[in-house]
Design a protein around this motif. Structure first.
Motif, PDB file in Angstrom:
ATOM      1  N   GLN A   1     164.718  20.542 -20.636  1.00 51.70           N
ATOM      2  CA  GLN A   1     163.954  20.207 -21.837  1.00 51.70           C
ATOM      3  C   GLN A   1     163.930  21.382 -22.805  1.00 51.70           C
ATOM      4  OE1 GLN A   1     159.786  19.222 -21.256  1.00 51.70           O
ATOM      5  NE2 GLN A   1     159.966  17.470 -22.624  1.00 51.70           N
TER       6      GLN A   1
ATOM      7  N   ASP B   1     173.298  18.038 -27.084  1.00 49.64           N
ATOM      8  CA  ASP B   1     172.099  17.760 -26.298  1.00 49.64           C
ATOM      9  C   ASP B   1     172.303  18.334 -24.902  1.00 49.64           C
ATOM     10  OD1 ASP B   1     170.383  16.573 -28.064  1.00 49.64           O
ATOM     11  OD2 ASP B   1     171.067  14.525 -27.672  1.00 49.64           O
TER      12      ASP B   1
ATOM     13  N   ASP C   1     159.597  17.696 -27.940  1.00 54.37           N
ATOM     14  CA  ASP C   1     161.023  17.651 -27.599  1.00 54.37           C
ATOM     15  C   ASP C   1     161.848  17.527 -28.890  1.00 54.37           C
ATOM     16  OD1 ASP C   1     163.665  16.714 -26.781  1.00 54.37           O
ATOM     17  OD2 ASP C   1     162.777  16.412 -24.793  1.00 54.37           O
TER      18      ASP C   1
ATOM     19  N   CYS D   1     161.887  22.317 -26.374  1.00 48.45           N
ATOM     20  CA  CYS D   1     160.807  21.869 -27.268  1.00 48.45           C
ATOM     21  C   CYS D   1     160.546  22.904 -28.369  1.00 48.45           C
ATOM     22  CB  CYS D   1     159.512  21.666 -26.486  1.00 48.45           C
ATOM     23  SG  CYS D   1     159.640  20.413 -25.180  1.00 48.45           S
TER      24      CYS D   1
ATOM     25  N   ARG E   1     164.543  16.228 -29.499  1.00 47.35           N
ATOM     26  CA  ARG E   1     165.182  14.923 -29.688  1.00 47.35           C
ATOM     27  C   ARG E   1     164.338  14.005 -30.576  1.00 47.35           C
ATOM     28  NH1 ARG E   1     165.958  15.773 -24.070  1.00 47.35           N
ATOM     29  NH2 ARG E   1     168.156  15.978 -23.445  1.00 47.35           N
ATOM     30  N   ARG E   2     163.020  14.298 -30.638  1.00 43.18           N
ATOM     31  CA  ARG E   2     162.128  13.452 -31.432  1.00 43.18           C
ATOM     32  C   ARG E   2     162.158  13.797 -32.922  1.00 43.18           C
ATOM     33  NH1 ARG E   2     156.432  14.064 -28.682  1.00 43.18           N
ATOM     34  NH2 ARG E   2     155.872  12.639 -30.389  1.00 43.18           N
TER      35      ARG E   2
END
Length: 596
Positions: free
Chosen positions: A408, A403, A415, A410, A417-418
């Motif tokens: 950011q 990470d 993003d 995307c 991370r989602r």
């Protein structure tokens, strides 16, 4: 014992086998004690019979008495044999329950550790060596299994047999019991210390053997270099020295092992002598019968192994606790790369990167510094830079191997991370810089990313990667077995098989991480021509230190020390006459490496 509490969940899982093992141990030990009592009764019967036999002989009843006497002795013999057979049967059942339980726990533990290893992030593998990971899933698990199997089995046997035997011995004669058992505590303590010596030297031998194996593996893996530099004699001499060290340590262990059984036999012999001496005095004084001495000698021999095993079991438990502590260290490591929403979606492929900064957590090196760029769905981005500029770090962040420290990243405006991590990676085709092929068929290597192997897709991917003709030229074609790390293939062929593996899964995003460095110009152009067709409807990221690999990209960024110093397409960057143009001219003048 505290580290071993963690495996109580397995004992609970297999509690049925454990409880059966305890029951069988109790029954088995009953059949151990009964024969000793039968021997006492038989000997006392024989002694009393002989005292009556002579008067009966004189009275003419000798033959009848002799037949009755032999009949009873035969019955005693049969009963003792039956007890031995029953004990053997229940010992078999003990191993079928407790030892099988330990093997099942070993299987579960190895699976749990392996699954946990695979779940851990890339940073974990940067900090820990492969050898250490292997040792914890093999040697350490085996030591824990020894605690769950033999240690529990012999420990239960000691806890059940010892009280039973002592109770029977005291019920027969408490004083003789005390004298008979005097050497046994010394035996247990002695075995404990001898076992510690054995374990200590065994570990030294294991380390020596590990070093010897590593030496041999490196010698065979690097045999070309070894022969090229004519170091065969040196290698053989070094191997002989390492073997000499292993031999010396093995002999030391053998010397300690030589103490083991003589020590046991000496202390058992002392115990037997004391029993016969004290028991003989008691027989003379009329306190006990002849059979009691034989019974007690049998009890002493019965207790010898359980008492001996006490030291051995203690040593096993100590080693298992140390191993479980090492296993727990890795099991307690948690993966900080978790999805916030486990979102699953089919990617269009648009990538947006804003103010991306990344510092490697283990080394503290800043690989990226405020990097921003955007790729529209279906476009191709070229990332150019020298070694250490941060190119591969971008690939690792896109694959979410790490990470970002800040900024950011995307995909399709969401993003990363989602996204569900597995779903994210399934939609990305990745060709790493360091090619790794498995010791399997070429077909299975190409189909590695597919849920179900499809020969049509495999062959299409091979053609697109310009490796199809090379494969069909092999005698076994796609079923050709590759050696370790794909040693059967040349460097360029390995790169192209790796590319075929990435495109076979038909990803929405394709990342080529400096994967064309090992191929010649002609092969590179043919692969790029094929890839250009493949990349038409896919977002692609071509990472390279060679300008020729990225010049066909819609957009190019040039990295230096983790920062973007130039951006544009090939023509605009050439017009700028900056770093990109300088790299292009240098690489064009120096020529391209030839594929071997």
């Amino acid at each position: 014992m505290k580290p071993l509490w963690r495996i109580n969940k397995y004992l609970y899982k297999y509690k049925g086998l454990l409880l059966l093992g305890i029951v069988f141990t109790v029954i088995s030990n009953i059949f151990v004690i009964i024969p000793a009592q039968l021997v006492r009764i038989a000997i006392d019967y024989v002694v009393e019979s002989f005292s009556l036999y002579r008067p009966l002989m004189q009275g003419g009843m000798g033959e009848i008495a002799r037949e009755i006497f032999l009949e009873y002795v035969f019955i005693f013999g049969i009963l003792i044999l039956v007890m031995a057979l029953l004990r053997g049967f229940f010992l078999f059942l003990i191993r079928q329950t407790i030892i099988i339980m330990s093997r099942r726990v070993e299987y579960d533990m190895k699976n749990e550790i392996f699954e946990h290893y695979q779940d851990l992030p890339l940073s974990f593998y940067r900090k820990n060596s492969t050898g250490d990971l292997m040792a914890r899933i093999t040697e350490d698990v085996s030591r824990v299994r020894m605690y769950l199997g033999p240690a529990i089995m012999y420990g239960l046997n000691l806890l059940i047999l010892f009280p039973l035997v002592i109770f029977y011995m005291i019920s027969v004669n408490a004083e003789l019991t005390l004298y008979s058992l005097l050497p046994l505590p010394i035996l247990s303590v002695s075995i404990y210390f001898v076992n510690n010596l054995i374990n200590e030297r065994s570990e030294k031998i294991q380390r020596s053997l590990s070093g010897l194996s590593t030496f041999v593996q490196e010698a065979f893996s690097g045999i070309r270099v070894l022969k090229a530099f004519v170091r065969e004699e040196d290698s053989a001499r070094n191997f002989a020295e390492a073997s000499e060290e292993y031999k010396h340590k093995s002999i030391e262990l053998t010397r300690v092992n030589a103490l083991f059984f003589p020590l046991i036999m000496a202390l058992v012999g002392i115990s037997t002598i004391i029993t016969v001496y004290v028991g003989g005095i008691m027989v003379i004084e009329g306190e006990i019968g002849y059979g009691v001495i034989a019974e007690f000698i049998l009890y002493v021999n019965i207790l010898t192994w359980p008492v001996t095993s006490l030291g051995w079991v203690t040593s096993i438990v100590q080693r298992a606790a140390a191993s479980q502590t090492r296993i727990n260290e890795f099991l307690d490591v948690r993966n900080d790369l978790v999805s916030t929403e486990n979102l699953e979606a089919d990617f269009a492929g648009a990538i947006q990167v804003k103010d991306l900064t990344f510092v490697y957590p283990d080394s503290g090196i800043k690989a990226l510094d405020q990097v921003s760029f955007e790729i529209k769905a279906g476009q191709t981005l070229g990332i150019i830079g020298t070694t250490g500029s941060g190119k591969s770090t971008i690939a690792n962040l896109l694959m979410r191997m790490y990470d970002p420290t800040s900024g950011q990243l995307c995909i399709d405006g969401v993003d990363i991370r989602r996204y569900d991590i597995s779903d994210l990676r399934k939609q990305i085709g990745f060709v790493p810089q360091d090619v790794f092929l498995f010791s399997d068929t070429i077909s299975n290597n190409i189909a590695f990313g597919l849920d179900r192997p499809d020969q049509v897709l495999i062959e299409k991917a091979a053609k697109d990667a310009d490796v199809y003709q090379n494969i069909v030229d092999f005698p076994k074609g796609f079923e050709t077995m590759l050696g370790e790390r794909g040693i059967t293939l040349s460097g360029g062929q390995k790169q192209r098989v790796s590319i075929a593996r990435a495109i076979a899964k038909e990803p929405r995003i394709l990342i080529l991480d400096d994967c064309l460095s090992a191929v010649d110009t002609k092969t590179e152009n043919s692969i790029l021509t094929a890839l250009k067709r493949i990349m038409e409807n896919r977002t692609s990221v071509i990472i390279s230190h060679r300008v020729s690999s990225a010049k066909l990209a819609d957009h190019i960024i040039v990295l230096s020390d983790g920062k973007i110093i130039e951006r544009g397409d090939h023509d605009s960057l050439m017009d700028q006459k900056g770093v990109y143009a300088e790299l292009y001219e240098k690489q064009t003048q120096s020529g391209e490496p030839i594929d071997g």
